[in-house]
Design a protein around this motif. Structure first.
Motif, PDB file in Angstrom:
ATOM      1  N   MET A   1      60.749  -1.368   8.910  1.00  0.00           N
ATOM      2  CA  MET A   1      61.741  -2.459   8.757  1.00  0.00           C
ATOM      3  C   MET A   1      61.001  -3.788   8.609  1.00  0.00           C
ATOM      4  O   MET A   1      60.216  -4.173   9.461  1.00  0.00           O
ATOM      5  N   ALA A   2      61.260  -4.438   7.549  1.00  0.00           N
ATOM      6  CA  ALA A   2      60.626  -5.748   7.321  1.00  0.00           C
ATOM      7  C   ALA A   2      61.301  -6.784   8.199  1.00  0.00           C
ATOM      8  O   ALA A   2      62.515  -6.899   8.213  1.00  0.00           O
ATOM      9  N   ARG A   3      60.499  -7.467   8.910  1.00  0.00           N
ATOM     10  CA  ARG A   3      61.023  -8.494   9.809  1.00  0.00           C
ATOM     11  C   ARG A   3      60.403  -9.816   9.393  1.00  0.00           C
ATOM     12  O   ARG A   3      59.186  -9.922   9.253  1.00  0.00           O
ATOM     13  N   THR A   4      61.251 -10.801   9.177  1.00  0.00           N
ATOM     14  CA  THR A   4      60.721 -12.085   8.741  1.00  0.00           C
ATOM     15  C   THR A   4      59.909 -12.707   9.867  1.00  0.00           C
ATOM     16  O   THR A   4      60.183 -12.492  11.038  1.00  0.00           O
ATOM     17  N   GLU A   5      58.915 -13.434   9.500  1.00  0.00           N
ATOM     18  CA  GLU A   5      58.000 -14.011  10.486  1.00  0.00           C
ATOM     19  C   GLU A   5      57.970 -15.526  10.342  1.00  0.00           C
ATOM     20  O   GLU A   5      58.253 -16.084   9.284  1.00  0.00           O
ATOM     21  N   PHE A   6      57.563 -16.149  11.437  1.00  0.00           N
ATOM     22  CA  PHE A   6      57.384 -17.593  11.425  1.00  0.00           C
ATOM     23  C   PHE A   6      56.107 -17.943  10.666  1.00  0.00           C
ATOM     24  O   PHE A   6      55.132 -17.179  10.674  1.00  0.00           O
ATOM     25  N   SER A   7      56.127 -19.090  10.064  1.00  0.00           N
ATOM     26  CA  SER A   7      54.899 -19.573   9.423  1.00  0.00           C
ATOM     27  C   SER A   7      53.903 -20.007  10.507  1.00  0.00           C
ATOM     28  O   SER A   7      54.280 -20.234  11.660  1.00  0.00           O
ATOM     29  N   ARG A   8      52.645 -20.097  10.093  1.00  0.00           N
ATOM     30  CA  ARG A   8      51.631 -20.525  11.068  1.00  0.00           C
ATOM     31  C   ARG A   8      51.920 -21.924  11.576  1.00  0.00           C
ATOM     32  O   ARG A   8      51.703 -22.227  12.757  1.00  0.00           O
ATOM     33  N   ALA A   9      52.407 -22.770  10.706  1.00  0.00           N
ATOM     34  CA  ALA A   9      52.714 -24.143  11.129  1.00  0.00           C
ATOM     35  C   ALA A   9      53.820 -24.147  12.179  1.00  0.00           C
ATOM     36  O   ALA A   9      53.751 -24.895  13.167  1.00  0.00           O
ATOM     37  N   THR A  10      54.831 -23.287  11.967  1.00  0.00           N
ATOM     38  CA  THR A  10      55.927 -23.221  12.940  1.00  0.00           C
ATOM     39  C   THR A  10      55.420 -22.728  14.290  1.00  0.00           C
ATOM     40  O   THR A  10      55.762 -23.273  15.341  1.00  0.00           O
ATOM     41  N   LYS A  11      54.576 -21.701  14.262  1.00  0.00           N
ATOM     42  CA  LYS A  11      54.035 -21.170  15.520  1.00  0.00           C
ATOM     43  C   LYS A  11      53.208 -22.220  16.246  1.00  0.00           C
ATOM     44  O   LYS A  11      53.307 -22.381  17.467  1.00  0.00           O
ATOM     45  N   ARG A  12      52.389 -22.922  15.454  1.00  0.00           N
ATOM     46  CA  ARG A  12      51.551 -23.957  16.060  1.00  0.00           C
ATOM     47  C   ARG A  12      52.430 -25.027  16.710  1.00  0.00           C
ATOM     48  O   ARG A  12      52.185 -25.445  17.850  1.00  0.00           O
ATOM     49  N   ALA A  13      53.473 -25.419  16.005  1.00  0.00           N
ATOM     50  CA  ALA A  13      54.371 -26.449  16.538  1.00  0.00           C
ATOM     51  C   ALA A  13      55.095 -25.953  17.783  1.00  0.00           C
ATOM     52  O   ALA A  13      55.292 -26.707  18.744  1.00  0.00           O
ATOM     53  N   ALA A  14      55.490 -24.678  17.779  1.00  0.00           N
ATOM     54  CA  ALA A  14      56.200 -24.137  18.939  1.00  0.00           C
ATOM     55  C   ALA A  14      55.280 -24.087  20.153  1.00  0.00           C
ATOM     56  O   ALA A  14      55.682 -24.411  21.279  1.00  0.00           O
ATOM     57  N   LEU A  15      54.036 -23.686  19.924  1.00  0.00           N
ATOM     58  CA  LEU A  15      53.066 -23.629  21.022  1.00  0.00           C
ATOM     59  C   LEU A  15      52.825 -25.024  21.580  1.00  0.00           C
ATOM     60  O   LEU A  15      52.736 -25.234  22.796  1.00  0.00           O
ATOM     61  N   GLU A  16      52.738 -25.989  20.636  1.00  0.00           N
ATOM     62  CA  GLU A  16      52.565 -27.386  21.033  1.00  0.00           C
ATOM     63  C   GLU A  16      53.745 -27.840  21.897  1.00  0.00           C
ATOM     64  O   GLU A  16      53.572 -28.427  22.966  1.00  0.00           O
ATOM     65  N   ARG A  17      54.947 -27.533  21.431  1.00  0.00           N
ATOM     66  CA  ARG A  17      56.161 -27.948  22.145  1.00  0.00           C
ATOM     67  C   ARG A  17      56.198 -27.322  23.534  1.00  0.00           C
ATOM     68  O   ARG A  17      56.652 -27.929  24.503  1.00  0.00           O
ATOM     69  N   SER A  18      55.742 -26.086  23.644  1.00  0.00           N
ATOM     70  CA  SER A  18      55.857 -25.364  24.920  1.00  0.00           C
ATOM     71  C   SER A  18      54.932 -25.954  25.983  1.00  0.00           C
ATOM     72  O   SER A  18      55.135 -25.685  27.171  1.00  0.00           O
ATOM     73  N   GLY A  19      53.906 -26.723  25.560  1.00  0.00           N
ATOM     74  CA  GLY A  19      52.900 -27.164  26.525  1.00  0.00           C
ATOM     75  C   GLY A  19      52.080 -25.990  27.027  1.00  0.00           C
ATOM     76  O   GLY A  19      51.580 -26.020  28.144  1.00  0.00           O
ATOM     77  N   HIS A  20      51.996 -24.944  26.206  1.00  0.00           N
ATOM     78  CA  HIS A  20      51.260 -23.717  26.539  1.00  0.00           C
ATOM     79  C   HIS A  20      51.818 -23.038  27.782  1.00  0.00           C
ATOM     80  O   HIS A  20      51.103 -22.378  28.523  1.00  0.00           O
ATOM     81  N   ARG A  21      53.097 -23.231  27.984  1.00  0.00           N
ATOM     82  CA  ARG A  21      53.791 -22.550  29.068  1.00  0.00           C
ATOM     83  C   ARG A  21      54.961 -21.789  28.453  1.00  0.00           C
ATOM     84  O   ARG A  21      55.623 -22.284  27.546  1.00  0.00           O
ATOM     85  N   CYS A  22      55.188 -20.599  28.978  1.00  0.00           N
ATOM     86  CA  CYS A  22      56.233 -19.726  28.419  1.00  0.00           C
ATOM     87  C   CYS A  22      57.582 -20.445  28.390  1.00  0.00           C
ATOM     88  O   CYS A  22      58.027 -21.001  29.398  1.00  0.00           O
ATOM     89  N   GLU A  23      58.197 -20.421  27.231  1.00  0.00           N
ATOM     90  CA  GLU A  23      59.474 -21.128  27.052  1.00  0.00           C
ATOM     91  C   GLU A  23      60.692 -20.277  27.393  1.00  0.00           C
ATOM     92  O   GLU A  23      61.823 -20.733  27.262  1.00  0.00           O
ATOM     93  N   ALA A  24      60.461 -19.043  27.762  1.00  0.00           N
ATOM     94  CA  ALA A  24      61.604 -18.174  28.077  1.00  0.00           C
ATOM     95  C   ALA A  24      62.396 -18.767  29.235  1.00  0.00           C
ATOM     96  O   ALA A  24      61.828 -19.265  30.208  1.00  0.00           O
ATOM     97  N   GLU A  25      63.719 -18.702  29.109  1.00  0.00           N
ATOM     98  CA  GLU A  25      64.567 -19.331  30.113  1.00  0.00           C
ATOM     99  C   GLU A  25      65.893 -18.587  30.211  1.00  0.00           C
ATOM    100  O   GLU A  25      66.455 -18.166  29.199  1.00  0.00           O
ATOM    101  N   GLY A  26      66.349 -18.437  31.429  1.00  0.00           N
ATOM    102  CA  GLY A  26      67.708 -17.957  31.642  1.00  0.00           C
ATOM    103  C   GLY A  26      67.842 -16.441  31.654  1.00  0.00           C
ATOM    104  O   GLY A  26      66.869 -15.695  31.606  1.00  0.00           O
ATOM    105  N   THR A  27      69.076 -16.022  31.688  1.00  0.00           N
ATOM    106  CA  THR A  27      69.394 -14.609  31.936  1.00  0.00           C
ATOM    107  C   THR A  27      68.955 -13.699  30.796  1.00  0.00           C
ATOM    108  O   THR A  27      68.743 -12.510  31.014  1.00  0.00           O
ATOM    109  N   ARG A  28      68.797 -14.253  29.590  1.00  0.00           N
ATOM    110  CA  ARG A  28      68.381 -13.395  28.472  1.00  0.00           C
ATOM    111  C   ARG A  28      67.002 -12.817  28.709  1.00  0.00           C
ATOM    112  O   ARG A  28      66.635 -11.808  28.145  1.00  0.00           O
TER     113      ARG A  28
END
Ligand SMILES: [Zn+2]
Length: 135
Positions: A1-28
């Motif tokens: 199954m082909a699964r779309t992926e984030f671009s490297r720039a998006t991943k880099r930005a997300a990691l930056e936003r997270s402060g290198h701390r897991c962003e998972a939150e809440g009951t999910r």
């Protein structure tokens, strides 16, 4: 199954936003509502679709979560359940699955009811005598 992926720039930005701390939150992710995992991502980071692409999520930064491996495992299990559920709902709406609990029809074809009124079509009976005449 082909699964779309984030671009490297998006991943880099997300990691930056997270402060290198897991962003998972809440009951999910198995936490209390509003509680964030916050564990350090140096041990491994996964980039997760906040809304899975199978459920209409895109590859934008706002849909990209930098989370730890444990949280990713938890979320993936839940996503699979949710995707199966949405598949079932779609199939039901499109008629692939019949709604449970209802038979399609009576086991015998419906036919005209047999005539129940024996007097129908006959002349009315004469009025009943109140007493019998002796012969
Ligand atoms: Zn985590």
């Amino acid at each position: 199954m082909a699964r779309t992926e984030f671009s490297r720039a998006t991943k880099r930005a997300a990691l930056e936003r997270s402060g290198h701390r897991c962003e998972a939150e809440g009951t999910r992710y198995g936490f209390e509502p509003g509680q964030r995992c916050n564990c350090h991502l140096s041990l491994g980071v996964q980039f997760d679709h906040n809304v899975p692409d199978q459920l209409g999520g895109d590859n934008s930064l706002s849909n990209c979560m930098a989370i730890c491996i444990q949280c990713h495992k938890y979320k993936t299990r839940n996503d699979v359940r949710q995707i199966r559920k949405s598949d079932r709902q779609r199939d039901r709406n499109s008629g692939v699955i019949r709604p449970a609990g209802k038979l399609k029809g009576a086991p015998f074809p419906k036919s005209a009811k047999p005539e129940r009124d024996p007097n129908k079509g006959l002349p009315p009976l004469p009025p009943r005598k109140l007493y019998e005449e002796r012969p």
